[in-house]
Design an enzyme around this catalytic site. Structure first.
Site, PDB file in Angstrom:
ATOM      1  N   ARG A 187       1.056  -1.029  -0.082  1.00  0.00           N
ATOM      2  CA  ARG A 187       0.266   0.151   0.215  1.00  0.00           C
ATOM      3  C   ARG A 187       1.367   1.934  -0.140  1.00  0.00           C
ATOM      4  O   ARG A 187       1.949   1.203   0.348  1.00  0.00           O
ATOM      5  CB  ARG A 187      -0.545   0.097   1.313  1.00  0.00           C
ATOM      6  CG  ARG A 187       0.428   0.506   2.070  1.00  0.00           C
ATOM      7  CD  ARG A 187      -0.522   0.019   3.802  1.00  0.00           C
ATOM      8  NE  ARG A 187       0.038   0.180   4.849  1.00  0.00           N
ATOM      9  CZ  ARG A 187      -0.335   0.182   5.797  1.00  0.00           C
ATOM     10  NH1 ARG A 187      -2.012   0.680   6.615  1.00  0.00           N
ATOM     11  NH2 ARG A 187       0.051   0.504   7.433  1.00  0.00           N
TER      12      ARG A 187
ATOM     13  N   CYS B 250       3.466   6.598  -7.004  1.00  0.00           N
ATOM     14  CA  CYS B 250       3.811   7.901  -7.475  1.00  0.00           C
ATOM     15  C   CYS B 250       3.252   9.013  -7.184  1.00  0.00           C
ATOM     16  O   CYS B 250       2.084   9.237  -8.258  1.00  0.00           O
ATOM     17  CB  CYS B 250       4.398   7.348  -8.663  1.00  0.00           C
ATOM     18  SG  CYS B 250       5.369   9.125  -9.635  1.00  0.00           S
TER      19      CYS B 250
ATOM     20  N   ASN C 128      -3.753   8.122   3.524  1.00  0.00           N
ATOM     21  CA  ASN C 128      -3.433   7.230   4.811  1.00  0.00           C
ATOM     22  C   ASN C 128      -2.238   7.244   4.660  1.00  0.00           C
ATOM     23  O   ASN C 128      -1.639   7.149   3.825  1.00  0.00           O
ATOM     24  CB  ASN C 128      -4.255   5.750   4.605  1.00  0.00           C
ATOM     25  CG  ASN C 128      -3.506   5.295   6.438  1.00  0.00           C
ATOM     26  OD1 ASN C 128      -4.837   5.684   6.935  1.00  0.00           O
ATOM     27  ND2 ASN C 128      -2.911   4.374   6.211  1.00  0.00           N
ATOM     28  N   GLU C 129      -1.926   7.776   5.884  1.00  0.00           N
ATOM     29  CA  GLU C 129      -0.435   7.792   6.240  1.00  0.00           C
ATOM     30  C   GLU C 129       0.419   8.549   4.749  1.00  0.00           C
ATOM     31  O   GLU C 129       1.233   7.632   4.716  1.00  0.00           O
ATOM     32  CB  GLU C 129      -0.407   7.151   7.397  1.00  0.00           C
ATOM     33  CG  GLU C 129      -0.738   6.813   8.539  1.00  0.00           C
ATOM     34  CD  GLU C 129       0.580   5.502   9.357  1.00  0.00           C
ATOM     35  OE1 GLU C 129       0.432   4.663   9.308  1.00  0.00           O
ATOM     36  OE2 GLU C 129      -0.254   6.016  10.838  1.00  0.00           O
TER      37      GLU C 129
ATOM     38  N   CYS D 136       9.781   8.852  -4.231  1.00  0.00           N
ATOM     39  CA  CYS D 136      10.124   8.331  -5.054  1.00  0.00           C
ATOM     40  C   CYS D 136      10.761   8.793  -6.060  1.00  0.00           C
ATOM     41  O   CYS D 136      10.537   9.705  -5.918  1.00  0.00           O
ATOM     42  CB  CYS D 136       8.162   7.957  -5.669  1.00  0.00           C
ATOM     43  SG  CYS D 136       7.953   7.200  -7.496  1.00  0.00           S
TER      44      CYS D 136
ATOM     45  N   CYS E 276      10.925   8.146  -9.455  1.00  0.00           N
ATOM     46  CA  CYS E 276      10.638   7.553 -10.797  1.00  0.00           C
ATOM     47  C   CYS E 276      11.166   9.190 -11.987  1.00  0.00           C
ATOM     48  O   CYS E 276      11.616   9.749 -11.906  1.00  0.00           O
ATOM     49  CB  CYS E 276       8.986   6.961 -11.071  1.00  0.00           C
ATOM     50  SG  CYS E 276       8.488   8.886 -11.337  1.00  0.00           S
TER      51      CYS E 276
ATOM     52  N   CYS F 293       8.531  11.689 -11.518  1.00  0.00           N
ATOM     53  CA  CYS F 293       8.904  13.043 -10.211  1.00  0.00           C
ATOM     54  C   CYS F 293      10.250  13.497 -10.535  1.00  0.00           C
ATOM     55  O   CYS F 293      10.392  14.556 -10.487  1.00  0.00           O
ATOM     56  CB  CYS F 293       9.310  11.852  -9.334  1.00  0.00           C
ATOM     57  SG  CYS F 293       7.571  10.560  -8.537  1.00  0.00           S
TER      58      CYS F 293
ATOM     59  N   GLU G 142      -5.334   7.459  15.027  1.00  0.00           N
ATOM     60  CA  GLU G 142      -5.215   6.041  15.673  1.00  0.00           C
ATOM     61  C   GLU G 142      -4.310   6.040  16.990  1.00  0.00           C
ATOM     62  O   GLU G 142      -3.745   6.993  17.167  1.00  0.00           O
ATOM     63  CB  GLU G 142      -4.849   5.280  14.558  1.00  0.00           C
ATOM     64  CG  GLU G 142      -5.260   4.742  13.043  1.00  0.00           C
ATOM     65  CD  GLU G 142      -4.464   4.439  12.244  1.00  0.00           C
ATOM     66  OE1 GLU G 142      -3.608   3.471  12.767  1.00  0.00           O
ATOM     67  OE2 GLU G 142      -4.422   4.922  10.799  1.00  0.00           O
TER      68      GLU G 142
ATOM     69  N   GLU H 160      -2.241  -8.030   9.148  1.00  0.00           N
ATOM     70  CA  GLU H 160      -2.481  -7.216  10.527  1.00  0.00           C
ATOM     71  C   GLU H 160      -3.477  -8.234  11.123  1.00  0.00           C
ATOM     72  O   GLU H 160      -4.408  -7.705  11.708  1.00  0.00           O
ATOM     73  CB  GLU H 160      -3.295  -5.651   9.611  1.00  0.00           C
ATOM     74  CG  GLU H 160      -2.203  -4.673   9.873  1.00  0.00           C
ATOM     75  CD  GLU H 160      -2.129  -3.454   9.415  1.00  0.00           C
ATOM     76  OE1 GLU H 160      -3.660  -2.625   9.048  1.00  0.00           O
ATOM     77  OE2 GLU H 160      -2.056  -2.490   9.650  1.00  0.00           O
ATOM     78  N   LYS H 161      -3.323  -9.410  10.995  1.00  0.00           N
ATOM     79  CA  LYS H 161      -4.205  -9.951  11.826  1.00  0.00           C
ATOM     80  C   LYS H 161      -4.304 -10.191  13.436  1.00  0.00           C
ATOM     81  O   LYS H 161      -4.976 -11.082  13.938  1.00  0.00           O
ATOM     82  CB  LYS H 161      -4.558 -11.717  10.966  1.00  0.00           C
ATOM     83  CG  LYS H 161      -3.104 -12.728  10.669  1.00  0.00           C
ATOM     84  CD  LYS H 161      -3.639 -13.413  10.485  1.00  0.00           C
ATOM     85  CE  LYS H 161      -2.093 -15.060  10.260  1.00  0.00           C
ATOM     86  NZ  LYS H 161      -2.091 -13.701   8.876  1.00  0.00           N
TER      87      LYS H 161
END
Ligand code: GLA
Ligand code: ZN
Length: 674
Positions: free
Chosen positions: A111, A115, A149-150, A155, A157, A160, A307, A355-356
């Protein structure tokens, strides 16, 4: 635009019911009721669900989840879902995945993998945010929007690289200006065409890793560019949300997270929020510092604790469990430092994937009779009783601690004098001393207005730009105290040394000059003698030993050993009606505490219990002027102190008069409304 409007502290967290059968949802809802959970963060990683194919959006499952939360009276923090891109996107547009520091093009996986410069990512993430906001803006349960998220990482590439060159053209205008800023005469680096410029990576300017660069100017600018490129992603999505909704927009930050300059982001967020996962062994002061940094982002406006784990993390090699009472204690600590929401990752545990085994309010078995669930439910009940008492309350700090991403970057990417000096550790040592003394601290950007502070602490202020030195001098001129340390005032905005005595622009305020400095292995300590007469103490200093030459400053402490024994290490300069302090070495914690208390003393700024170890105090002032004093016992023993304010403990309804004994069990909390 500021915080979401709520009647109490929102309590709940990330909830991903799309991961398990709908037959379980009913049980989830019953458990949430039992725990007084009133807020759910939904859809953080739903892109593949809501856009299963390039030409197809499908919100049917998210509709049911959102409707259900609404029917149950829950508030929703609704995510745009762009924290991870779908597999079809990476297959159709391979350039959407990142190229890492070593130059490897990543393929679909993980996750936080998009880019930031990819036009297709920008277009489709914006489109998704637009659709999510358009669809749910009218739902009364939605109180806030959560973008991505966060944000983080980097990157390297070609897209970029092209973006970097454009960004540089805007920053410098001409190649001549860029060549000066980057000091390119060194090692034959003069650029004669913008297209010659490469992102600084393992393939170009770096050796040994991201902190070892041949050109600090280039790497500093790439960090700035990266932080801004991701900010552009955030702003793209926010603008798309704004077409449909006026509700507040945030994204979850990570406290002291080096790759992203949150100070430069702050004005674009309606409210700040962050994820508190203290590294193993962190002190309560580490969390206090992070909370205060997050509160400082929006000028002291409260933030959301987006969180925290109710029990344990999963991503570390070893994941310790929070012992009884600790989740509650840390939640109240967040509130004490300005959190107006207490949210968890996660409400129910995932069955599979990485994350189980991450802690959750509700585990795989769905039980209410677990310790963790019980503790969460108890906290839920407490926050329910608390109502709106803390909402919008401000911290009346008279001490500011400067935190600066540019200094952090510049210091840690420099060759010499010592790789052992870590910015966070230096800052934390000074914050810890303030925390021990029980003072409320605003952790602010170097651009913040310093006019309201009696004391400004600026540890390792390596890079000094603009009018900062003048504004610090102004604090002292009007009677305040400013403290700075070794390796401060060394470089300008480009990472180039000042053609002046160290500490550069801070020299007039500190009244010292530093011509030489020694750096030694971590185990080498040089004793430093602080103070005189009966107040004299000996502490240890390590890592870097600046040989401080007082120009107008008086000597407060000197080295005791080595060939520079007797040379000043700590000084105090009278400046205007105030003082500029300089600490030329990494004193041990006792030494830092000693100096900080000297700085605080003339301003009468000690907290009520500066000598009770492990007892944290913090003050918030509610919008109606009511003062709230938080007491938090982080120690392993009960503490007994005498009340210094009269009021009611909001957690027990017990009345307290000045002089009454106050007992706090280990992990105990009191919130006294005066
Ligand atoms: C981060 C993320 C969450 C989750 C937690 C686990 O904070 O935002 O999605 O991965 O960590 O600790
Ligand atoms: Zn890229």
């Amino acid at each position: 635009m500021s915080l979401p409007i709520t009647a109490k502290v929102p309590f709940g967290g990330d909830y991903n019911p799309e991961q398990w059968p709908e037959s379980v949802w009913e049980a989830d809802d019953r458990l949430f009721e039992l725990a007084a959970i009133d807020t759910v963060t939904l859809g953080v990683f739903d892109w593949a669900l809501t856009q299963p194919a390039p030409d197809r959006y499908d919100f049917s499952l998210l509709d049911r989840i959102v409707d259900r939360a609404n029917r149950r009276g829950r508030m929703i923090c609704l995510a745009t879902g762009t924290g991870a891109h779908p597999a079809w996107l990476a297959r159709a547009h391979p350039e959407v995945t990142r190229v890492d520091f070593e130059g490897r093009r990543h393929r679909f996986g993980q996750r936080h993998n998009s880019c930031p410069s990819s036009p297709v990512f920008r277009r489709l993430s914006t489109e998704l945010a637009h659709r999510v906001a358009g669809r749910y803006a009218g739902n009364p349960a939605v109180v806030a929007w959560h973008v991505g998220n966060e944000f983080g990482g980097a990157c390297y590439c070609d897209l970029c690289a092209a973006g970097f060159r454009l960004w540089l053209r805007e920053r410098y205008g001409t190649l001549a200006a860029l060549n000066v800023a980057w000091y390119t005469t060194f090692w034959s680096h003069t650029f004669s065409d913008w297209d010659e410029i490469e992102p600084p990576s393992a393939l170009t300017e770096h050796w040994r890793g991201p902190d070892h660069t041949a050109f600090q100017g280039i790497t500093l600018d790439y960090r700035r560019f990266t932080s801004e490129a991701m900010l552009t992603n955030f702003c793209d999505e926010k603008a798309a949300i704004r077409e449909a909704s006026d509700l507040p927009v945030t994204t979850n930050f990570m406290g002291m997270y080096r790759p992203i300059d949150y100070h430069r982001w702050a004005e674009h967020l309606d409210f700040a929020s962050w994820d508190n996962y203290p590294p193993e062994g962190s002190s309560p002061a580490w969390m206090g510092l992070n909370h205060d940094l997050m509160r400082g982002l929006k000028g002291g406006q409260p933030f959301w604790l987006m969180e925290q784990t109710p029990s344990m993390t999963a991503c570390r090699d070893v994941n310790p469990l929070k012992p009884p009472g600790v989740m509650r204690l840390w939640s109240w600590q967040a509130v004490a430092h300005g959190a107006d929401a207490v949210l968890f990752f996660q409400l129910r545990a995932s069955r599979g994937a990485s994350e189980k085994y991450h802690g959750a309010v509700v585990g795989h078995a769905g039980r209410a009779d677990t310790r963790v669930f019980r503790e969460v439910a108890e906290l839920g009940a407490e926050l329910h009783r608390l109502g709106d008492a803390t909402l919008g309350a401000r911290t009346p700090a008279r001490v500011a601690l400067l935190f600066d991403w540019d200094s952090w970057w510049a210091l840690e990417m420099s060759d010499g004098p010592s790789r052992l000096v870590r910015y966070q550790q230096v800052v934390l040592a000074y914050y810890q001393a303030l925390w021990d003394a029980g003072v409320d601290v605003d952790v602010v950007a170097v651009t913040a207005d310093l006019a309201g502070y009696d004391v400004v602490v600026a540890p390792a202020l390596h890079l000094v730009d603009g009018d900062l030195a003048d504004r610090l001098a102004q604090v002292a001129r009007r009677g305040g105290s400013v403290l700075t340390t070794f390796l401060s005032g060394r470089v300008d905005v480009d990472g180039n040394a000042f053609l002046a005595d160290v500490p550069g622009p801070l020299a007039p305020l500190t009244g010292v000059r530093v011509d030489e400095w020694d750096a030694r292995a971590a185990e080498v300590a040089n004793p430093v003698c602080l103070g005189t007469g009966a107040d004299r103490v000996e502490v240890a200093a390590r890592l870097v030993f600046e040989l401080v030459v007082p120009v107008s400053a008086e000597v407060v402490g000197s080295y005791r050993a080595d060939w520079y024994a007797g040379t000043p290490a700590v000084t105090r300069n009278s400046y205007g009606t105030g003082h500029g302090w300089y600490v030329g070495t990494a004193l041990d914690q006792a030494g830092v505490c000693w100096v900080v208390r000297q700085v605080l003393a003339p301003h009468g700024l000690l907290g009520p219990y500066p000598d009770v170890p492990g007892l944290e105090t913090a003050v918030r002032v509610a919008p109606d002027g009511t003062r709230l004093l938080f007491l938090l016992n982080h120690g392993t023993d009960a503490v007994e102190v005498t009340a210094t304010v009269a009021g009611v403990d909001l957690l027990t309804d017990v009345r307290v008069a000045v002089g009454d004994p106050l007992r706090l069990e280990p992990a105990g909390v009191a919130v006294i409304r005066g």
